[in-house]
Design an enzyme around this catalytic site. Structure first.
Site, PDB file in Angstrom:
ATOM      1  N   SER A  14     -22.350 -16.187  -2.584  1.00  0.00           N
ATOM      2  CA  SER A  14     -22.774 -15.141  -3.292  1.00  0.00           C
ATOM      3  C   SER A  14     -24.507 -14.809  -2.546  1.00  0.00           C
ATOM      4  CB  SER A  14     -23.253 -15.809  -4.561  1.00  0.00           C
ATOM      5  OG  SER A  14     -23.890 -14.901  -5.405  1.00  0.00           O
ATOM      6  N   LYS A  65     -15.372 -14.446 -15.912  1.00  0.00           N
ATOM      7  CA  LYS A  65     -15.984 -13.110 -16.731  1.00  0.00           C
ATOM      8  C   LYS A  65     -15.500 -13.034 -18.151  1.00  0.00           C
ATOM      9  CE  LYS A  65     -17.934 -10.266 -12.911  1.00  0.00           C
ATOM     10  NZ  LYS A  65     -17.889  -9.170 -12.203  1.00  0.00           N
ATOM     11  N   ASP A 101     -22.571  -4.703 -14.679  1.00  0.00           N
ATOM     12  CA  ASP A 101     -21.875  -3.985 -13.760  1.00  0.00           C
ATOM     13  C   ASP A 101     -21.798  -2.377 -14.255  1.00  0.00           C
ATOM     14  OD1 ASP A 101     -21.550  -6.339 -12.085  1.00  0.00           O
ATOM     15  OD2 ASP A 101     -19.567  -6.788 -13.193  1.00  0.00           O
ATOM     16  N   ALA A 130     -13.488  -5.168 -12.015  1.00  0.00           N
ATOM     17  CA  ALA A 130     -14.538  -4.179 -11.458  1.00  0.00           C
ATOM     18  C   ALA A 130     -14.138  -2.829 -12.158  1.00  0.00           C
ATOM     19  CB  ALA A 130     -14.647  -4.182 -10.062  1.00  0.00           C
ATOM     20  N   VAL A 153       1.371  -0.652 -11.565  1.00  0.00           N
ATOM     21  CA  VAL A 153       1.068   0.568 -12.390  1.00  0.00           C
ATOM     22  C   VAL A 153       1.020   0.021 -13.884  1.00  0.00           C
ATOM     23  CG1 VAL A 153       3.514   1.045 -12.767  1.00  0.00           C
ATOM     24  CG2 VAL A 153       1.831   3.006 -12.879  1.00  0.00           C
ATOM     25  N   GLY A 239     -21.168  -0.745  -1.807  1.00  0.00           N
ATOM     26  CA  GLY A 239     -21.315  -1.563  -3.029  1.00  0.00           C
ATOM     27  C   GLY A 239     -22.504  -2.256  -3.206  1.00  0.00           C
TER      28      GLY A 239
HETATM   29  P1  NDP Z   1      -9.590  -8.118  -9.350  1.00  0.00           P
HETATM   30  O1  NDP Z   1      -9.029  -9.247  -8.666  1.00  0.00           O
HETATM   31  O2  NDP Z   1      -9.973  -8.019 -10.956  1.00  0.00           O
HETATM   32  O3  NDP Z   1      -8.719  -6.840  -9.098  1.00  0.00           O
HETATM   33  C1  NDP Z   1      -8.400  -6.706  -7.876  1.00  0.00           C
HETATM   34  C2  NDP Z   1      -7.698  -5.075  -7.553  1.00  0.00           C
HETATM   35  O4  NDP Z   1      -7.330  -4.906  -6.095  1.00  0.00           O
HETATM   36  C3  NDP Z   1      -6.528  -4.809  -8.333  1.00  0.00           C
HETATM   37  O5  NDP Z   1      -6.381  -3.724  -8.959  1.00  0.00           O
HETATM   38  C4  NDP Z   1      -5.258  -5.194  -7.521  1.00  0.00           C
HETATM   39  O6  NDP Z   1      -4.009  -4.525  -7.574  1.00  0.00           O
HETATM   40  C5  NDP Z   1      -5.979  -4.586  -6.224  1.00  0.00           C
HETATM   41  N1  NDP Z   1      -5.384  -4.923  -5.042  1.00  0.00           N
HETATM   42  C6  NDP Z   1      -5.581  -6.261  -4.314  1.00  0.00           C
HETATM   43  N2  NDP Z   1      -5.054  -6.378  -3.283  1.00  0.00           N
HETATM   44  C7  NDP Z   1      -4.449  -4.921  -2.974  1.00  0.00           C
HETATM   45  C8  NDP Z   1      -3.550  -4.439  -2.069  1.00  0.00           C
HETATM   46  N3  NDP Z   1      -3.167  -4.960  -0.903  1.00  0.00           N
HETATM   47  N4  NDP Z   1      -3.163  -3.119  -1.991  1.00  0.00           N
HETATM   48  C9  NDP Z   1      -3.536  -2.385  -3.281  1.00  0.00           C
HETATM   49  N5  NDP Z   1      -4.475  -2.889  -4.210  1.00  0.00           N
HETATM   50  C10 NDP Z   1      -4.793  -4.114  -4.097  1.00  0.00           C
HETATM   51  O7  NDP Z   1     -11.012  -7.675  -8.582  1.00  0.00           O
HETATM   52  P2  NDP Z   1     -12.449  -7.161  -9.101  1.00  0.00           P
HETATM   53  O8  NDP Z   1     -12.130  -5.921 -10.085  1.00  0.00           O
HETATM   54  O9  NDP Z   1     -13.271  -8.145  -9.621  1.00  0.00           O
HETATM   55  O10 NDP Z   1     -12.920  -6.803  -7.874  1.00  0.00           O
HETATM   56  C11 NDP Z   1     -12.736  -5.813  -6.917  1.00  0.00           C
HETATM   57  C12 NDP Z   1     -13.424  -5.179  -5.746  1.00  0.00           C
HETATM   58  O11 NDP Z   1     -14.928  -4.911  -6.235  1.00  0.00           O
HETATM   59  C13 NDP Z   1     -13.819  -6.630  -4.961  1.00  0.00           C
HETATM   60  O12 NDP Z   1     -13.825  -6.129  -3.675  1.00  0.00           O
HETATM   61  C14 NDP Z   1     -15.324  -7.026  -5.328  1.00  0.00           C
HETATM   62  O13 NDP Z   1     -15.781  -7.720  -4.452  1.00  0.00           O
HETATM   63  C15 NDP Z   1     -15.853  -5.591  -5.628  1.00  0.00           C
HETATM   64  N6  NDP Z   1     -16.915  -5.788  -6.627  1.00  0.00           N
HETATM   65  C16 NDP Z   1     -18.155  -5.166  -6.279  1.00  0.00           C
HETATM   66  C17 NDP Z   1     -19.171  -5.189  -7.094  1.00  0.00           C
HETATM   67  C18 NDP Z   1     -20.529  -4.690  -6.976  1.00  0.00           C
HETATM   68  O14 NDP Z   1     -21.668  -5.227  -7.556  1.00  0.00           O
HETATM   69  N7  NDP Z   1     -20.803  -4.102  -5.873  1.00  0.00           N
HETATM   70  C19 NDP Z   1     -18.890  -5.906  -8.346  1.00  0.00           C
HETATM   71  C20 NDP Z   1     -17.780  -6.364  -8.843  1.00  0.00           C
HETATM   72  C21 NDP Z   1     -16.429  -6.233  -7.946  1.00  0.00           C
HETATM   73  P3  NDP Z   1      -2.948  -5.328  -8.621  1.00  0.00           P
HETATM   74  O15 NDP Z   1      -3.187  -5.150  -9.913  1.00  0.00           O
HETATM   75  O16 NDP Z   1      -1.637  -4.586  -8.216  1.00  0.00           O
HETATM   76  O17 NDP Z   1      -2.958  -6.621  -8.006  1.00  0.00           O
END
Ligand code: NDP
Length: 278
Positions: A14, A65, A101, A130, A153, A239
């Site tokens: 982090s 979270k 966030d 996110a 979906v 980000g």
């Molecule tokens: P989650 O694990 O909750 O969600 C991940 C998402 O990515 C899901 O929708 C998942 O789809 C999708 N995904 C994962 N692998 C693939 C793939 N190969 N192809 C298509 N879709 C995919 O993660 P978060 O929502 O917590 O975080 C998402 C991103 O946002 C991360 O990169 C994180 O670092 C970033 N982030 C940045 C922040 C900032 O302050 N800038 C704050 C919070 C997050 P499925 O549902 O199908 O698995």
């Protein structure tokens, strides 16, 4: 000295300690921000420890979270709506759960020129934690139409049902080519982008977006998606700003002070450069 920290699993990569400790120093707050690596089974005792008078509060990160919600005494309306807490504030032994966030995302897109109430269609890729905060922020900004595309979906459908009131529409990942020309904002909220070559859309799909659009990638690095947008002449933002603004809001909640945002941003950028050089 007051204490503060990040509760998650894992936490070692982090950037929050560097960012928050720089803010404490700049604002002459006698406090230190720690990494509090915590297993799910230890969450109750960890959260209980935040009631100590020497603790300002904590940030919560993946995967905790959502499970911390019932351990807070009270939740802000935003945290309740998003269904996740990323900041806990210790108010004389009472724990308030908030989520910064959505604030961080809102501040980021406003910084990129998006006005409240601006009409348009936002297309979000991803339906994880996110994406929940992004939807709430876009609704607060007054976006009338939010399209949600996710690899799975059903997850997008659930999120639209939970957070939308007819304004959030799940769309099929395979028919994005039809949705991209009408999108005034694209948000990558998938986990794709941390490695070179990882891209949620192809460059030719990016080229289908209007030139006046804004591409926001929550990944805090310059991703291939952002590069493809730039090549096309589409405004883009990574980000970093969201990370800094959500942290700045947490700092203000803990201390009651305005956050030194530019100092926090510089601290994060310097640390990233140091890590990249290792
Ligand atoms: P989650 O694990 O909750 O969600 C991940 C998402 O990515 C899901 O929708 C998942 O789809 C999708 N995904 C994962 N692998 C693939 C793939 N190969 N192809 C298509 N879709 C995919 O993660 P978060 O929502 O917590 O975080 C998402 C991103 O946002 C991360 O990169 C994180 O670092 C970033 N982030 C940045 C922040 C900032 O302050 N800038 C704050 C919070 C997050 P499925 O549902 O199908 O698995």
């Amino acid at each position: 000295m007051k204490q503060c920290g990040l509760i998650g699993d894992p936490v070692e990569h982090s950037l929050s300690p560097v960012m928050q400790n720089a803010a404490f120093r700049e604002s002459q707050v006698d406090a230190t921000y720690h990494l509090w690596q915590t297993d799910a089974k230890d969450i109750p005792s960890r959260i209980e420890s935040l009631r100590d008078p020497d603790v300002l509060g904590a940030n919560i990160t993946v995967p905790h979270k959502q499970i911390v919600l019932p351990h807070c005494d009270d939740l802000t309306a935003t945290a309740r709506r998003i269904g996740a807490v990323n900041t806990i504030v210790n108010r004389s032994g009472t724990l308030l759960g908030d989520n910064t966030d959505a604030y961080g995302f809102g501040a980021t897109v406003r910084g990129a020129g998006v006005e409240s109430g601006r009409h348009g269609t936002a297309l979000i890729l991803g339906a994880g934690g996110a994406a929940r905060a992004v939807i709430v922020a876009l609704q607060q900004l007054g976006f009338p139409r939010i399209l949600l595309a996710n690899r799975t979906v059903e997850r997008a459908q659930r999120l639209a049902d939970e957070l939308g009131g007819g304004d959030v529409l799940p769309v099929d990942w395979d028919s994005l080519d039809e949705d991209l020309p009408g999108a005034t904002m694209l948000v990558n909220a998938t986990s794709l982008g941390w490695h070179d070559g990882e891209m949620p859309l192809t460059p030719s799909q990016v080229a289908r977006m209007p030139r006046r659009a804004l591409v926001v990638d929550l990944t805090y690095r310059e991703t291939d998606l952002l590069r493809a947008a730039k090549v096309r002449g589409i405004a883009s933002v990574d980000g970093f700003d969201m990370l800094v603004h959500q942290g700045a809001r947490s700092f203000s909640l803990w201390t009651g002070l305005d956050a030194p945002v530019s100092v926090m941003r510089r601290a994060v950028q310097t640390e990233q450069q140091l890590r990249a050089a290792r």
